[in-house]
Design a protein around this motif. Structure first.
Motif, PDB file in Angstrom:
ATOM      1  N   ASP A   1      -6.070  -6.339  -4.743  1.00 38.29           N
ATOM      2  CA  ASP A   1      -6.175  -6.208  -3.372  1.00 38.29           C
ATOM      3  C   ASP A   1      -7.749  -5.496  -2.957  1.00 38.29           C
ATOM      4  OD1 ASP A   1      -3.906  -7.528  -2.828  1.00 38.29           O
ATOM      5  OD2 ASP A   1      -2.762  -5.659  -2.423  1.00 38.29           O
ATOM      6  N   GLY A   2      -7.930  -4.545  -3.664  1.00 35.74           N
ATOM      7  CA  GLY A   2      -9.340  -3.967  -3.505  1.00 35.74           C
ATOM      8  C   GLY A   2     -10.513  -4.848  -3.721  1.00 35.74           C
ATOM      9  N   VAL A   3     -10.388  -5.638  -4.652  1.00 30.83           N
ATOM     10  CA  VAL A   3     -11.402  -6.760  -4.794  1.00 30.83           C
ATOM     11  C   VAL A   3     -11.493  -7.633  -3.672  1.00 30.83           C
ATOM     12  CG1 VAL A   3     -12.200  -8.923  -6.178  1.00 30.83           C
ATOM     13  CG2 VAL A   3     -11.358  -6.707  -7.296  1.00 30.83           C
TER      14      VAL A   3
ATOM     15  N   ASN B   1      -2.041  -5.544 -10.390  1.00 26.64           N
ATOM     16  CA  ASN B   1      -1.159  -5.508  -9.010  1.00 26.64           C
ATOM     17  C   ASN B   1      -0.655  -4.467  -8.637  1.00 26.64           C
ATOM     18  OD1 ASN B   1      -1.722  -8.403  -9.041  1.00 26.64           O
ATOM     19  ND2 ASN B   1      -0.266  -8.878 -10.471  1.00 26.64           N
ATOM     20  N   GLY B   2      -0.708  -3.371  -9.302  1.00 22.94           N
ATOM     21  CA  GLY B   2       0.190  -2.086  -8.734  1.00 22.94           C
ATOM     22  C   GLY B   2      -1.136  -1.265  -7.929  1.00 22.94           C
ATOM     23  N   PRO B   3      -0.201  -0.843  -6.610  1.00 23.07           N
ATOM     24  CA  PRO B   3      -0.947  -0.049  -5.668  1.00 23.07           C
ATOM     25  C   PRO B   3      -1.123   1.502  -6.389  1.00 23.07           C
ATOM     26  CG  PRO B   3       1.098  -0.443  -4.780  1.00 23.07           C
ATOM     27  CD  PRO B   3       1.015  -1.147  -6.250  1.00 23.07           C
TER      28      PRO B   3
ATOM     29  N   ILE C   1      -8.341   3.467  -1.060  1.00 21.05           N
ATOM     30  CA  ILE C   1      -8.631   3.681  -2.610  1.00 21.05           C
ATOM     31  C   ILE C   1      -7.923   2.504  -3.520  1.00 21.05           C
ATOM     32  CG2 ILE C   1      -8.330   5.218  -4.580  1.00 21.05           C
ATOM     33  CD1 ILE C   1      -7.983   7.679  -2.565  1.00 21.05           C
ATOM     34  N   PHE C   2      -8.658   1.866  -4.039  1.00 24.65           N
ATOM     35  CA  PHE C   2      -7.938   0.804  -4.952  1.00 24.65           C
ATOM     36  C   PHE C   2      -8.107   0.982  -6.402  1.00 24.65           C
ATOM     37  CE2 PHE C   2     -12.400  -0.651  -4.816  1.00 24.65           C
ATOM     38  CZ  PHE C   2     -12.490  -1.574  -5.955  1.00 24.65           C
ATOM     39  N   ASN C   3      -7.012   0.720  -7.116  1.00 22.25           N
ATOM     40  CA  ASN C   3      -6.718   0.743  -8.717  1.00 22.25           C
ATOM     41  C   ASN C   3      -8.098   0.158  -9.575  1.00 22.25           C
ATOM     42  OD1 ASN C   3      -5.573   1.956 -10.502  1.00 22.25           O
ATOM     43  ND2 ASN C   3      -3.468   0.713  -9.943  1.00 22.25           N
TER      44      ASN C   3
ATOM     45  N   SER D   1       0.969  -1.181   0.101  1.00 19.63           N
ATOM     46  CA  SER D   1      -0.007  -0.105  -0.136  1.00 19.63           C
ATOM     47  C   SER D   1       0.731   1.327   0.024  1.00 19.63           C
ATOM     48  CB  SER D   1      -0.965  -0.002   1.315  1.00 19.63           C
ATOM     49  OG  SER D   1       0.014   0.070   2.493  1.00 19.63           O
ATOM     50  N   ASN D   2       0.280   2.386  -0.223  1.00 16.11           N
ATOM     51  CA  ASN D   2       0.781   3.750  -0.279  1.00 16.11           C
ATOM     52  C   ASN D   2       0.133   4.506   0.655  1.00 16.11           C
ATOM     53  OD1 ASN D   2       3.149   3.169  -2.371  1.00 16.11           O
ATOM     54  ND2 ASN D   2       1.687   3.094  -3.858  1.00 16.11           N
TER      55      ASN D   2
END
Length: 507
Positions: free
Chosen positions: A224-226, A201-203, A189-191, A117-118
């Motif tokens: 990860d959001g899913v 796969n990129g945050p 917040i997810f992509n 995460s960021n």
């Protein structure tokens, strides 16, 4: 008076690192006062030596060169040492930033999982463990999302829960602001579900801009959001560390010949993200303009002064370049008018590269709403594209978005252009036909990640762009007539800085 060039910087101590094996490129013979000579002098080997120094610095400083860290301080010391060795006077412009250590996003139940995460730039601090509520998300590959863009998206939102929103359609800051107003205790917040595994796969690396958000906000990848949106996910944690004030800096150097009321300016951000060494983003641009400055110092006379800038804190919201422009406006408002044009170089060695030129003439991409294109920007773009055409090098437009350090310049009427080899977006089939590489794979699969190291740079792209930077630098140092109508050449072909008002204005 220019001091003699040191051809090597040996025993340079940088935050505990002694760079005894790294040196700047040796001086080229002669006076590289035209495009062919300067392009020959600015070698990809010389640029790579600087990138090797940046990698060594990151290795010795917790693996990164982020603003406010010892790695950034050491990077600045290296650049300053190289410039002073080439005869430049270097100004360190200090300013203050809000600094946060990397945060955490993790699922607590039913399956303990820590995600890559960021922490959002501008996030509030805190450590929140709570239920997760998805807000108007759009799962599926290629689906666009307006999640969280409207206050009504949060109708019925359970106060105290963590809001899970998706990237797309509006500013990250607006999504977070709406979530906080609805009573969310934190925001993830997810992509978006783009078509490549690298994108999925990129945050997200969110920047909240001018929104005043007081709760923790973090970004994660689409996949990860899913995972977090699954109804079986009951509890998650978002941690954002305390915010502290730290000092960081820009570095500015200018040639000692050429008229100072018609300055050509080049810039690149020197800082990287916390996640890695930042060698492509943006050691590549920083190293390319550094080697250009070193070799330009051997030119006997220039018609227009050339100013080089290495910006701090770009990765946390374009802070350094914005500070520089605002400081000029506040303390010497005529100075902006003295900048003939600004060229920005952010990521010029992407491994799956395109050769992108900022699309000032909007021939491919309309500029986004609110992004001005000052007069002279098209002509600055032409310097780069005409050069590529002259040597048979394919190129493509890249959006004139203002999303790098040229933003503050164009918002204040300074003509701008630059080069970009691509970040997290996938390469198209048409671009693969022009530049090789892999269709459907990100230009830089290690964008804002630990893999952005010395092996993440494409030497061919770096060579192509270093030549273009050298060409644009010497071409504009000799004349900006096409950009602003100013003639800098007299009978001798040069004008000394103290004769800077003796200009002819083209009809």
């Amino acid at each position: 008076m220019r001091t003699p060039r040191r051809t090597a910087i040996a025993g340079l101590a940088l935050a505990g690192l002694t760079l005894t094996t790294l040196s700047v490129a040796p001086a080229q013979a002669g006076n590289p006062n035209n495009s062919a000579k300067l392009r020959k002098a600015v070698t990809v080997d010389g640029v790579m030596r600087h990138l090797e120094a940046f990698q060594a610095i990151a290795d010795a400083n917790d693996g990164n060169r982020a603003a406010g860290t010892s790695g950034y301080e050491a990077s600045g010391a290296y650049v300053q040492g190289v410039l002073e060795g080439a005869g430049y006077d270097v100004t360190r412009q200090n300013f203050t930033i809000n600094y946060q250590e990397p945060g955490v996003v993790e699922q607590i139940s039913p399956t303990p999982t820590e995600y890559v995460s960021n922490t959002a730039t501008g996030s509030g601090e805190g450590d929140v463990t709570a239920q997760v509520t998805a807000v108007d998300i759009a799962l599926g590959l290629g689906n666009a999302s307006t999640s969280g863009c409207q206050a009504t998206d949060f109708a019925g939102f359970p106060a105290g829960n963590i809001a899970l929103v998706q990237r797309g359609a509006c500013d990250f800051g607006l999504k977070a602001d709406n979530a906080e107003a609805a009573g969310a205790s934190a925001v993830i917040i997810f992509n978006q579900g783009n078509t490549t595994a690298e994108d999925r796969n990129g945050p997200v690396n969110p920047t909240l801009g001018t929104f005043d958000v007081n709760i923790p906000v973090a970004g994660v990848s689409y996949l990860d959001g899913v995972d977090l949106s699954d109804p079986s996910t009951t509890v998650a944690r978002v941690f954002a560390s305390d915010i502290e004030q730290r000092q960081t800096f820009n570095l500015i150097a200018q040639t000692d010949t050429g008229r100072t009321d018609n300055v050509v300016m080049l810039g690149a951000h020197l800082d990287g993200v916390m996640e890695g060494a930042g060698i492509n983003d943006n050691g590549s641009g920083s190293a390319a303009i550094l080697e250009t400055a070193v070799q330009l110092a051997d030119v006997n006379k220039l018609n227009n002064a050339v100013r080089f800038a290495w910006w701090g804190a770009e990765e946390i919201g374009l802070v350094g370049s914005t500070y520089y422009v605002n400081d000029l406006k506040a303390n010497n408002p005529t100075e902006l008018d003295r900048i003939a044009t600004y060229l920005n170089f952010d990521m010029v060695g992407s491994p799956n590269y395109k050769i992108g030129v900022y699309d000032a003439d909007q021939s491919t991409y309309p500029a986004p709403a609110g992004v001005p294109i000052p007069g002279g920007s098209i002509e600055t773009e032409d310097v780069l594209t005409d050069y590529f055409d002259s040597v048979g090098q394919p190129w493509v437009d890249t959006e004139f978005s203002g999303r790098s350090d040229y933003q503050a310049f164009i918002l204040n009427g300074v003509p701008s252009s630059g080069l970009f080899t691509g970040a997290e977006q996938p390469k198209t089939a048409a671009e693969q036909a022009l530049f090789g590489g892999q269709t459907g794979v990100a230009y830089d699969v290690n964008y804002h990640a630990v893999g952005d190291d010395i092996d993440n740079v494409n030497a061919e792209a770096l060579d192509i762009n270093s030549d273009a930077i050298a060409h644009a630098t010497i071409t504009l140092a000799q004349s900006t007539l096409a950009i602003n109508g100013k003639r800098s050449a007299g009978k001798s072909g040069n004008i000394h800085p103290h004769h800077e008002h003796d200009e002819e204005v083209a009809a």
